[in-house]
Each structure stands twice: as structure tokens, then as C-alpha cells.
Design a protein around this motif. Structure first.
Motif, mmCIF file in Angstrom:
data_model
loop_
_atom_site.group_PDB
_atom_site.id
_atom_site.type_symbol
_atom_site.label_atom_id
_atom_site.label_comp_id
_atom_site.label_asym_id
_atom_site.label_seq_id
_atom_site.Cartn_x
_atom_site.Cartn_y
_atom_site.Cartn_z
ATOM 1 N N ARG A 9 51.160 1.910 35.785
ATOM 2 C CA ARG A 9 49.714 2.093 35.621
ATOM 3 C C ARG A 9 49.067 0.720 35.791
ATOM 4 O O ARG A 9 49.320 -0.188 35.014
ATOM 5 N N GLU A 59 38.303 10.785 44.645
ATOM 6 C CA GLU A 59 39.031 10.526 43.405
ATOM 7 C C GLU A 59 40.106 11.586 43.221
ATOM 8 O O GLU A 59 39.889 12.759 43.511
ATOM 9 N N GLY A 60 41.285 11.171 42.762
ATOM 10 C CA GLY A 60 42.365 12.112 42.490
ATOM 11 C C GLY A 60 43.719 11.521 42.829
ATOM 12 O O GLY A 60 43.875 10.306 42.966
ATOM 13 N N TRP A 61 44.712 12.397 42.961
ATOM 14 C CA TRP A 61 46.068 11.985 43.333
ATOM 15 C C TRP A 61 46.210 12.106 44.848
ATOM 16 O O TRP A 61 45.916 13.147 45.423
ATOM 17 N N SER A 82 53.007 10.012 44.758
ATOM 18 C CA SER A 82 51.550 10.034 44.861
ATOM 19 C C SER A 82 50.953 8.877 44.081
ATOM 20 O O SER A 82 51.591 8.304 43.194
ATOM 21 N N GLN A 84 47.271 7.696 42.079
ATOM 22 C CA GLN A 84 45.966 8.124 41.575
ATOM 23 C C GLN A 84 44.954 7.001 41.796
ATOM 24 O O GLN A 84 45.144 5.878 41.333
ATOM 25 N N GLN A 86 40.530 6.021 42.594
ATOM 26 C CA GLN A 86 39.118 6.357 42.758
ATOM 27 C C GLN A 86 38.535 5.345 43.735
ATOM 28 O O GLN A 86 38.599 4.138 43.497
#
Length: 583
Positions: A9, A59-61, A82, A84, A86
Motif C-alpha cells: 500500500r 478510479e478503481g482496480w 491489479s 488500485q 485514482q
């Protein structure tokens, strides 16, 4: 680089400047970092800027795709995973500052004249017409614009007055996300970060180092937390909770003591803003002496201290997010600080009865907080306020400063000479100097507060880039490429105290030097050792770099250097979007 994780992250925000977006593409690549050997390519996501112009944001995966020019070590077929993200495209065509002067003058005139009966303020219209999603951005632009004009104290006072003129209850003051609340929150983040670090830093560091088990809620005590704590005794659930209470009370006491001692260290401009707020609320609610204290803590505790305690990485207090155990401790400590800020611990106990054992510590904390606020708002600092207000709009205002290690290389120039002479020992591979970046130069001194021993004019800085971790065994090193007085190009390798600090320095340097006509288009991410560059093995020391420079990549957050013209443009663009509503 996120180490020791297959599920990283990053939680980072970057801004890219595009002169002509047309057919450009944004490519986000993911690599597996290796200390020895080449990094491994894992996949990429590509966005069409033309598509973003239509959609505004995505925005998203997003699925990672291979790249034929970058073969993967692992040739197995199938999903690459994938990412994530934005991604937002914003039109920020910034005209010369004089084009926005009518808007700036109108806003300044309103702020200087204050609240007058029957007068409709543009600031009021902004508050009423701006949606909740945009209010934070508008507030940040207003604060930065008026900091540049030296009128931020007057802006906040006007916003306080307009907010208090609305129907409101003393116990719920400034709890909504109004323009006044968001502006004060942005103001604290822009001007109060060094103060926040000084107050919270030691306690946060201790919590991360100790990793103690802290839990007060019986419903969250797991079976593995109870049991054998020694050779001959079993630790019960009650003992786990009591031990957690003692740890939490110790952390809370340490933190409240630090806050209580910090009034003199709080920036004068912040103290002046809180003083205005304190007196405005006292005038509005003369029968509720409690309200003026709660108004201050609603910002200081609920919107500044508590969020920083819960997520210290987002406030640059830590380089990484907390693990589960440390995160729970931080959450409980933030909740305790919120209860002290609310100044009604009984209300918190009613919602969560398991907080009852902490009640004596909370009551003591409330008394400490009231005494602290009285001292915070009770001293006039007119001279200091004037100095800060004048300095905010001054071209030589400090944009970034701090201690950096200068790595010795084969280069020359005043910076390397100063680093060599800063210590009598010549065996060390790096020397520490205090650097200060202003709108004129990057200066350096032997220690904070000492006279500068040299400086590099901003016009002579050609690039500010990251250095490969392999070069110095650290991910916190940047290089500043500059032209010395004799016309020779030199490179200084400077090590920051953390990766967030590195990003702050790079962002600040790029913002003030990115428009230099002599900026480089390519650079070497490695270092020249022996007879070749460590990155590309090129033998020509002055040859063209092997990687492109990233002058347009800057951090987009509240600690960026002030740019009043950009903030005026954003407000102008926002008002253009509200034309239909304002009619």
C-alpha cells in the motif's frame, strides 16, 4: 519501495504537469525491487490522457498488463495482478498573476472590511454554493492565497464571524464541514506541522517501538491474548484489560504533558488565530464559558492531533503505516484525545462503557487542556505575528529547511568543499549540513541558526532527482545538479532523514526550479565510481544521462510551497463552474 510485502500500500499522491495533454499517455509501472541485480518488471497500467479529458477522473482496480520490451523473470502466463488507483485530470492553465488581480483585490477588500450588516460576501457565496466534495480544496486555496497576501488571520476571523452568525448550539460549534471549519483545518496543516511533530513525535515513536498490547474493550480481547504470561501463572482477560489501561494511561499522560508544555512553541500565527476564535465564541455565547474552550479543541484535538495520531504516516510522522496491534493502540489514544477535546468524558463512557476505567485520567486531561488553552490564547505576540505575516508574502520566505547528509564524491564546488570542512575528520563518507530553500537560493550552514557558509542560486539548479538505492545503500538520497561559478556542472548527493522528507525536498526544489531555461532533460540515477556510472556503466562522466528527469512530478498536499497565482487560478476556475448557481 514497500519492503517485505506482497500486497503493498503506497498511499502516495503525485502531480504531473502536462504542457499539451493531447495524445499523451500516463503509464504506471510496478517493479519488484532487488538489492542485488536488476529490478524485475511486474506489469503496467496505461491511461489515455485524451480519455481522462472526457471522463475527468478514473478510479478503481486496474489490471496489470505485460510489456514486450520489458520481459518478466517469471514467464508464467495468467493474471499479473491489479493496482488500485485514482487518476484525475485538472485543467490548470495559469495565466500571469496580474490577470487574477481583480479577483484577489475583491477578496482582500472583503476580508479587510470584515463582516458588515446587509453586505453579501463573495466568501459567503463560496461557502453556500460549494459542494461538500469541493469544499476542502476551496478552503485550502483560500488559506494559501491569503497566506501569500499576509491576510490569513483576517480571513479566518471573517469566516469565524460569518459561521457564528448562523443558528448554532455552543456544544456543536464548528463540527460541520463548513468553509470556516475546512479553512481552519487547512491553516493548521499549512502552518502547524513542525509544531505537531514536536508535540506528538516522541509519543508516536515510543508506541511504534514498544508495540505493547493495549485493549480496553472485552469484546476485542482475543483468546490468544490471554493465557500464560510466565512459567507458573495464567493471565486472565481482566488482567489483559488492566494492563492495557495502564499502558494507554501512560501514553495519554505523556502526550497531554507534552501538549501542556507546548504553548510557547506554538507558532505565533496559530496562536493569534485561536485567540480570535476564543474571543469570538466568548462574545457569541457569554453564558456558556465552556463553549470557547470547546471551540479551540474542536480544531486542535479533533481535526489536528487525533487524525495525526490515528494515521501518523499521512502527517509524515512515520514512514510506514502501523501494524494491527500498534494501529489499535493509536486508535484508542486518538479516541482518548477526542474525549479530552470534547471536555465531556461522561458522554463517551455512555456510548462505550468499557472506557469507564479511563475516566480519572480523562478528567485530569480536561483540566490540563483548559489550562493549556488559557495560556495559548492569553499572551499577545504582536511583534511575532507581524514578522510571520510579513514573511509569508516575502520572496525570501523559507520553503523547506532541515539537516541533510552530504555524501562525498569526486566532484568539486562550494557545497562539497563546505561538507569537507564541516568536520575535522576526513574518514567519514558523509557530512551533515543544515539546508534552507527560499525563493532565491538553496543555502547551507554548519548548524541550524548559524550563518550560511554558501548558497546555490535557484537559476543555477539544473535538476533535483532521486538516486538509486544501490548507490549509497539508502532509499532517501537525492541529487541536486547545479552549475558552479566556473561554469562546471556539479552534482551534490544529499541524504534526507526519511522517504517523506525526501519527497518534500524534491517537490519543493522542482516547484521553484522547474521553469529554469537550463533544466536537464536527462540524468544519471546512479553515481560515478571508478571509471563508469553505476546505473548504465557509461564511461563518459559528462555524457548524456540514461534516464529522463521528472521536473513536473511534485507532491500535491498542504505542505507544498505557496504559489498564490496557482491558488487564485483555482478559485477563479471554481467560481466559473458556479456561475449558474450564483445567478
Amino acid at each position: 519501495v514497500v519492503k517485505r510485502s506482497c500486497y503493498p500500500r503506497w498511499n502516495e499522491t503525485f502531480q504531473f504537469e502536462l504542457a499539451e495533454p493531447g495524445g499523451e499517455k500516463l503509464c504506471v509501472e510496478v517493479w519488484d525491487w532487488d538489492l542485488v541485480g536488476r529490478n524485475d518488471f511486474l506489469g503496467k497500467v496505461v491511461f489515455s490522457v485524451q480519455g481522462l479529458e472526457v471522463a475527468g477522473q478514473e478510479e478503481g482496480w486496474f489490471r496489470l498488463w505485460p510489456d514486450k520490451s520489458k520481459p518478466r523473470v517469471d514467464e508464467r502466463r495468467g493474471s499479473l495482478g491489479s493496482l488500485q488507483l485514482q487518476v484525475k485530470l485538472r485543467d490548470e492553465t495559469v495565466l500571469p498573476s496580474h490577470c487574477y488581480q481583480p479577483l484577489v483585490q475583491l477578496l482582500c477588500q472583503e476580508v479587510k472590511s470584515g463582516c458588515q450588516d446587509g453586505q453579501v460576501h463573495l466568501v459567503t457565496l463560496l461557502d453556500e454554493a460549494t459542494t461538500a466534495e469541493c469544499r476542502q480544496e476551496v478552503a485550502a486555496s483560500l488559506v494559501k492565497l491569503f497566506l501569500g497576501q499576509g491576510l490569513v488571520k483576517e480571513l479566518l476571523d471573517l469566516l469565524f464571524e460569518l459561521e457564528l452568525a448562523k443558528p448554532c448550539e455552543p456544544n456543536t460549534l464548528f463540527r460541520s464541514n463548513s468553509l470556516a471549519s475546512k479553512s481552519m483545518e487547512s491553516f493548521l496543516k499549512v502552518t502547524g506541522m513542525p509544531y505537531l511533530h514536536a508535540v506528538l513525535g516522541p509519543t508516536i515513536a515510543r508506541i511504534f517501538e514498544e508495540k505493547k498490547q493495549v485493549e480496553l474493550d472485552p469484546g476485542k480481547v482475543e483468546p490468544k491474548d490471554t493465557g500464560c504470561s510466565g512459567l507458573h501463572r495464567v493471565q486472565t482477560e481482566g488482567e489483559v484489560i488492566e494492563q492495557g489501561r495502564q499502558h494507554l494511561q501512560a501514553y495519554l499522560g505523556e502526550l497531554l504533558d507534552a501538549i501542556a508544555r507546548s504553548a510557547p512553541a506554538c507558532p505565533a500565527l496559530v496562536r493569534a488565530a485561536f485567540r480570535q476564535l476564543f474571543h469570538r465564541v466568548a462574545e457569541r455565547f457569554p453564558r456558556h464559558q465552556h463553549a470557547k474552550f470547546v471551540a479551540v479543541t474542536s480544531f486542535l484535538c479533533l481535526r489536528f492531533f487525533s487524525p495525526a495520531i490515528m494515521t501518523p504516516k499521512l502527517f509524515h510522522l512515520r514512514q510506514t503505516h502501523a501494524d494491527a496491534r500498534t494501529g489499535r493502540t493509536l486508535l484508542l489514544l486518538a479516541k482518548a484525545v477526542q474525549l479530552v477535546g470534547n471536555m465531556e468524558p461522561a458522554a463517551g463512557r455512555a456510548k462505550e462503557p468499557w472506557l469507564a476505567p479511563l475516566l480519572p485520567a480523562l478528567q485530569k486531561g480536561i483540566a490540563q487542556m483548559k489550562d493549556f488553552i488559557s495560556r495559548l490564547v492569553g499572551t499577545q505576540d504582536e511583534e511575532e505575528e507581524g514578522e510571520e505575516k510579513e514573511g509569508a508574502g516575502c520572496p525570501a520566505a523559507v520553503l523547506q529547511e532541515g539537516l541533510l547528509f552530504v555524501h562525498k564524491t569526486r566532484g568539486r564546488g562550494p557545497l562539497l568543499a563546505a561538507a569537507s570542512s564541516s568536520s575535522s575528520s576526513s574518514s567519514s563518507s558523509s557530512k551533515k549540513l543544515h539546508f534552507c530553500l527560499t525563493g532565491e537560493a538553496l543555502s547551507f550552514a554548519k548548524s541550524p541558526g548559524a550563518e550560511p557558509i554558501g548558497a546555490i542560486a535557484l537559476a543555477d539548479i539544473l535538476a533535483a532527482e532521486k538516486v538509486e538505492e544501490k548507490s549509497f545503500g539508502s532509499a532517501q538520497v537525492m541529487q541536486v545538479v547545479y552549475m558552479e561559478a566556473g561554469g562546471r556542472q556539479e552534482t551534490a548527493y544529499l541524504q534526507c532523514k526519511s522517504v517523506p522528507d525526501l519527497n518534500q525536498w524534491l517537490s519543493a526544489l522542482r516547484k521553484v526550479c522547474g521553469t529554469n531555461p537550463r533544466v536537464l532533460r536527462a540524468y544519471h540515477p546512479g553515481v560515478y565510481r571508478g571509471d563508469k556510472w553505476s546505473c548504465c556503466h557509461q564511461k563518459d562522466r559528462t555524457g548524456l544521462g540514461c534516464d529522463r528527469t521528472r521536473h513536473g512530478v511534485t507532491l500535491q498536499d498542504w505542505s507544498d510551497p505557496l504559489d498564490p497565482a496557482v491558488e487564485a487560478q483555482r478559485l477563479f476556475h471554481h467560481l466559473q463552474g458556479l456561475r449558474g448557481t450564483l445567478r
